[in-house]
Design an enzyme around this catalytic site. Structure first.
Site, PDB file in Angstrom:
ATOM      1  N   PHE A  88      -5.007  -2.763   3.593  1.00  0.00           N
ATOM      2  CA  PHE A  88      -6.147  -2.026   4.146  1.00  0.00           C
ATOM      3  C   PHE A  88      -5.724  -1.015   5.202  1.00  0.00           C
ATOM      4  CE2 PHE A  88      -5.700  -5.148   7.478  1.00  0.00           C
ATOM      5  CZ  PHE A  88      -6.256  -4.583   8.613  1.00  0.00           C
ATOM      6  N   LYS A  89      -4.568  -1.212   5.787  1.00  0.00           N
ATOM      7  CA  LYS A  89      -4.149  -0.353   6.884  1.00  0.00           C
ATOM      8  C   LYS A  89      -3.764   1.049   6.419  1.00  0.00           C
ATOM      9  CE  LYS A  89      -3.169  -4.314   9.706  1.00  0.00           C
ATOM     10  NZ  LYS A  89      -2.278  -5.098  10.560  1.00  0.00           N
TER      11      LYS A  89
END
Length: 436
Positions: free
Chosen positions: A106-107
């Site tokens: 997700f980063k």
């Protein structure tokens, strides 16, 4: 967009300055002076917008005139060029897959947006930008790939020895070019403390133009709001209006972005902060006493944070009113045995392979439902990383179902390039000075 420090609400700086300085000298974190309300018509008709359109609407509301409209649209189209599907597991349960970017975590949302914002603001001939980042797993890979080859930048990633998965380590240490990796003989909290100490060091700040790529940087937080709005749009297309988000939480930047989205006007019924045994926040919400403790290694390594930096932002969003915060945030913790049981349950019930962080978010949904059987809301648990990053955790039958993405296969055989350092600020400082 003007920002203040959580330690000094009279401070006023621009978004550009906050991006490059990342952390105020008073050791607070930057927060927007004004959190605008997105117009009701946009929220009411959000299902008609694509992810890039939603991202532009949210970013432009926050940033105002910091980046011209066309430039901001182009930046978002370049940074957010992958999907974030809410995968339907049953009529009321969804896995929000946030691992479709280049680093499979997700980063990528925050790292890609931030790197492009920094590149946009950097001018030819300016001093080299030194980006320092601590990682407990996925941040480093996302930052490395987000900044790889970005002109006039140099990235130094600190990660804890033996506490990231083999694939995560390959993503950190095989890039070369403008990416450097340091293997620290300690924990993530030690890595984070070294980075924070560097930002407060006068000699380093005089010599280098330092900034952070951790979630303490406000430009990481803003793009993470995008997928909360986009998920709500996906649910509305299916006739669902009430939503609960369960967020695997370590440094609390991810759920912090969700709560910022809530303050911007996203109609969320409940947030669940799901943690592993590094349970500083669940203990605080239960007892009212905030007591950080040294982090403990778990299967869900990206959440192995004993002193979550972004908690001060969350408290600031609610004016330090714990009772108000508890109206919208619930928190549960799970150990490794429960995490493995959650992985097996998701596979058995839905034929879905979830990484350990994702499994914890799922378990939190189930606990919330057990405690609130009357609640009929759609529940979304955030799937924050691709399961292939954690091959040693899964039972053999589940591991056999994991498809290995091409970018992971390409890492095999690449040589590791990493410096080894003790938990010693003087040694870290000496490394930065000597390797400049």
């Amino acid at each position: 967009m003007k920002l203040y420090s959580t330690n000094n609400k009279d401070l006023r700086i621009s978004f550009k300055d906050a991006v490059f300085n990342s952390m105020p000298q008073d050791k607070g974190l930057y927060m927007p002076v004004e959190i605008p309300q997105l117009d009701a018509d946009f929220i009411e008709n959000i299902e008609n917008y694509s992810l890039p359109e939603i991202a532009y609407k949210v970013a432009s509301a926050l940033l105002k005139d910091e980046i011209p409209a066309e430039d901001l649209k182009a930046l978002i189209d370049d940074a957010i060029n992958f999907e974030a599907p809410a995968v339907k597991l049953d009529n009321k349960t969804f896995a929000l897959e946030l691992f479709h970017g280049p680093s499979l975590a997700f980063k990528d949302f925050g790292a890609r947006f931030m790197s492009r914002v920094m590149a946009y603001f950097l001018k030819d001939g300016e001093q080299l930008l030194d980006v320092l980042v601590a990682t407990s797993g996925d941040t480093g890979g996302a930052v490395a790939l987000g900044f790889l080859g970005v002109p006039n930048t140099r990235v130094t990633i600190l990660y804890p020895e033996g506490k990231v998965s083999p694939i995560q380590e390959l993503q950190l240490t095989t890039n070369g070019q403008n990416i450097r990796a340091i293997e620290v003989k300690g924990t993530f909290d030690d890595c984070q403390a070294l980075v924070k100490q560097a930002f407060a060091d006068a000699e380093l700040n005089a010599k280098f133009r330092l900034t952070s790529a951790n979630s303490i940087n406000i430009s990481r937080l803003i793009p993470q709001t995008f997928y909360y709005f986009n998920t709500y749009a996906q649910l509305k297309r299916q006739g669902l209006n009430d939503v609960i988000f369960s967020v695997p939480s370590g440094n609390f930047g991810n759920i912090g972005a969700g709560l910022l989205a809530y303050k911007l006007g996203l109609p969320v019924k409940q947030f669940i902060a799901a943690t592993n045994i590094n349970d500083t926040v669940p203990r605080f919400l239960a007892s009212g006493v905030y007591e950080a403790k040294p982090s403990t290694q778990t299967y869900s390594n990206a959440m192995d944070v004993g002193a979550p930096s972004n908690w001060v932002r969350i408290m600031d969003l609610f004016n330090n009113n714990v009772e108000e915060l508890k109206q919208i945030v619930t928190s549960y913790r799970f150990n490794d045995e429960e995490t493995l049981a959650g992985i097996k349950e998701i596979d058995s019930k839905f034929d879905y392979v979830a990484c350990p962080h994702t499994a914890i978010a799922y378990l939190a949904i189930e606990q919330f439902r057990n405690e609130n059987p009357e609640d009929e809301s759609a529940a979304v648990f955030l799937s924050t990383a691709h399961a292939c990053k954690f091959p040693d955790i899964f039972p053999v039958d589940i591991a056999a179902k994991i498809e290995i993405p091409e970018q992971v296969s390409a890492l095999a055989g690449k040589p590791k390039q990493a410096e080894q350092l003790d938990v010693d600020f003087d040694g870290f400082k000496r490394y930065l000075l000597e390797m400049s």
